[in-house]
Design a protein around this motif. Structure first.
Motif, PDB file in Angstrom:
ATOM      1  N   ASP A  79      48.874  46.073  47.476  1.00  0.00           N
ATOM      2  CA  ASP A  79      50.150  45.751  48.101  1.00  0.00           C
ATOM      3  C   ASP A  79      51.073  44.968  47.177  1.00  0.00           C
ATOM      4  O   ASP A  79      52.245  45.288  47.036  1.00  0.00           O
ATOM      5  CB  ASP A  79      49.923  44.955  49.394  1.00  0.00           C
ATOM      6  N   GLU A  80      50.548  43.916  46.548  1.00  0.00           N
ATOM      7  CA  GLU A  80      51.368  43.071  45.696  1.00  0.00           C
ATOM      8  C   GLU A  80      50.467  42.162  44.890  1.00  0.00           C
ATOM      9  O   GLU A  80      49.282  42.008  45.194  1.00  0.00           O
ATOM     10  CB  GLU A  80      52.342  42.227  46.537  1.00  0.00           C
ATOM     11  N   ILE A  81      51.031  41.567  43.849  1.00  0.00           N
ATOM     12  CA  ILE A  81      50.295  40.583  43.077  1.00  0.00           C
ATOM     13  C   ILE A  81      50.917  39.215  43.300  1.00  0.00           C
ATOM     14  O   ILE A  81      52.061  39.099  43.738  1.00  0.00           O
ATOM     15  CB  ILE A  81      50.275  40.922  41.572  1.00  0.00           C
ATOM     16  N   SER A  82      50.170  38.175  42.998  1.00  0.00           N
ATOM     17  CA  SER A  82      50.656  36.803  43.140  1.00  0.00           C
ATOM     18  C   SER A  82      50.388  36.059  41.847  1.00  0.00           C
ATOM     19  O   SER A  82      49.622  36.514  40.984  1.00  0.00           O
ATOM     20  CB  SER A  82      49.958  36.100  44.305  1.00  0.00           C
ATOM     21  N   VAL A  83      50.985  34.896  41.701  1.00  0.00           N
ATOM     22  CA  VAL A  83      50.782  34.109  40.493  1.00  0.00           C
ATOM     23  C   VAL A  83      49.320  33.711  40.347  1.00  0.00           C
ATOM     24  O   VAL A  83      48.804  33.597  39.227  1.00  0.00           O
ATOM     25  CB  VAL A  83      51.702  32.871  40.497  1.00  0.00           C
ATOM     26  N   GLU A  84      48.630  33.547  41.469  1.00  0.00           N
ATOM     27  CA  GLU A  84      47.214  33.185  41.409  1.00  0.00           C
ATOM     28  C   GLU A  84      46.364  34.284  40.793  1.00  0.00           C
ATOM     29  O   GLU A  84      45.270  34.033  40.283  1.00  0.00           O
ATOM     30  CB  GLU A  84      46.685  32.859  42.811  1.00  0.00           C
ATOM     31  N   ALA A  85      46.854  35.534  40.835  1.00  0.00           N
ATOM     32  CA  ALA A  85      46.098  36.664  40.306  1.00  0.00           C
ATOM     33  C   ALA A  85      46.296  36.869  38.812  1.00  0.00           C
ATOM     34  O   ALA A  85      45.576  37.658  38.187  1.00  0.00           O
ATOM     35  CB  ALA A  85      46.490  37.946  41.048  1.00  0.00           C
ATOM     36  N   LEU A  86      47.242  36.172  38.202  1.00  0.00           N
ATOM     37  CA  LEU A  86      47.575  36.434  36.799  1.00  0.00           C
ATOM     38  C   LEU A  86      46.403  36.220  35.844  1.00  0.00           C
ATOM     39  O   LEU A  86      46.187  37.051  34.955  1.00  0.00           O
ATOM     40  CB  LEU A  86      48.779  35.589  36.378  1.00  0.00           C
ATOM     41  N   PRO A  87      45.612  35.135  35.957  1.00  0.00           N
ATOM     42  CA  PRO A  87      44.484  34.991  35.029  1.00  0.00           C
ATOM     43  C   PRO A  87      43.505  36.156  35.103  1.00  0.00           C
ATOM     44  O   PRO A  87      43.027  36.632  34.065  1.00  0.00           O
ATOM     45  CB  PRO A  87      43.819  33.681  35.491  1.00  0.00           C
ATOM     46  N   ALA A  88      43.231  36.648  36.318  1.00  0.00           N
ATOM     47  CA  ALA A  88      42.302  37.775  36.467  1.00  0.00           C
ATOM     48  C   ALA A  88      42.890  39.052  35.873  1.00  0.00           C
ATOM     49  O   ALA A  88      42.176  39.845  35.241  1.00  0.00           O
ATOM     50  CB  ALA A  88      41.962  37.983  37.943  1.00  0.00           C
TER      51      ALA A  88
END
Length: 274
Positions: A79-88
């Motif tokens: 659906d979408e990405i978030s800033v929390e997902a950036l390291p992964a």
């Protein structure tokens, strides 16, 4: 279908060796539109659309990278990405593309509701923002916020018998920081430094207030960049920053420009937790 299944594996041309001995700093895809979620201080999260750039380094002995893998990684987030997902995401890019360093550039509009200063008439104002993140030999994360404001010329006010000229200004703030830094805090900091902030809806009483407030707070482009700098210095979580101010002059053909960049005060290369 049987013929396709029985066919020999297709050649992996990108993995062929290259003999020119030229390493590539960044190779990838640009201008990918994708939904993202951004932290919103008032309502927890804001859903918006971003333009995304994804890239990795490429050693000199590889002919090319696998462009489709960038898109596969991004689209694994349904659906979408978030800033929390950036390291992964960055870790996955490095692993799947066999790279030492991965980079993400995410630019997006961020909306804030603002009320007019006298009547309280409310509306949405958009701000151009960006995240620039990298992972590998050195981790990094930079937040960019562009804030439009009004400036009124001190010289014009001083020498003129009637009024003073003003103009729209754009203040671009780039920061490295530890912990949490709200986009709203950056906007408020710049608004407080200008002759007057912008509002999405102005009635006549508001327009009178805005005009007089700007007149009472004249700012050269040099004044504005210095005022923003002093306020950024006071934010303990900010470890590095750059401030760029452009005045789109109303009585000159040219624009006025000023910039301040301050060196890192502490360890500033840190990806957001996630």
């Amino acid at each position: 279908m049987t013929k396709i299944l029985d066919a020999a594996p297709l050649a992996d041309v990108q993995a062929h060796p290259d003999t020119r001995r030229v390493p590539i700093s960044r190779v990838g895809v640009q201008n990918v539109r994708f939904p993202i979620s951004v932290r919103d201080r008032r309502k927890a999260a804001q859903h918006t659309i971003a333009n995304i750039d994804m890239s990795v380094d490429l050693p000199h002995d590889f002919k090319g990278t696998h462009m489709s893998r960038f898109m596969e990684i991004l689209n694994s987030y349904d659906d979408e990405i978030s800033v929390e997902a950036l390291p992964a995401i960055l870790r996955t890019m490095r692993q799947r593309l066999h790279a030492e360093t991965a980079h993400l550039g995410i630019s997006f509009p961020y909306f804030m509701e603002k009320e007019a200063p006298v009547t309280g008439a409310a509306g949405l104002l958009s701000y151009d923002c960006a995240f620039d993140a990298s992972s590998g030999v050195e981790d990094d994360f930079i937040l960019t916020v562009k804030i439009p404001v009004t400036t009124l010329c001190p010289c014009s006010r001083e020498i003129s018998a009637r009024g003073a000229h003003n103009q729209r200004s754009i203040v671009t703030v780039k920061t490295r920081f530890t912990g949490q830094l709200w986009i709203e805090d950056v906007v408020a900091l710049v608004d407080a430094s200008a002759s007057c902030e912008l509002y999405p809806v102005l009635k006549r009483a508001d327009e009178k207030w805005v005009t007089e407030h700007a007149y009472d707070n004249p700012r050269f482009v040099e004044d504005l960049v210095r005022e923003v700098t002093l306020r950024l210095r006071a934010l303990h979580q900010v470890t590095w920053f750059s401030v760029n101010v452009i005045n789109f002059e109303s009585i000159h053909e040219h624009d006025a420009y000023a910039q301040v960049e301050e060196p890192a005060r502490a360890s500033s290369r840190e990806l957001p937790a996630g």
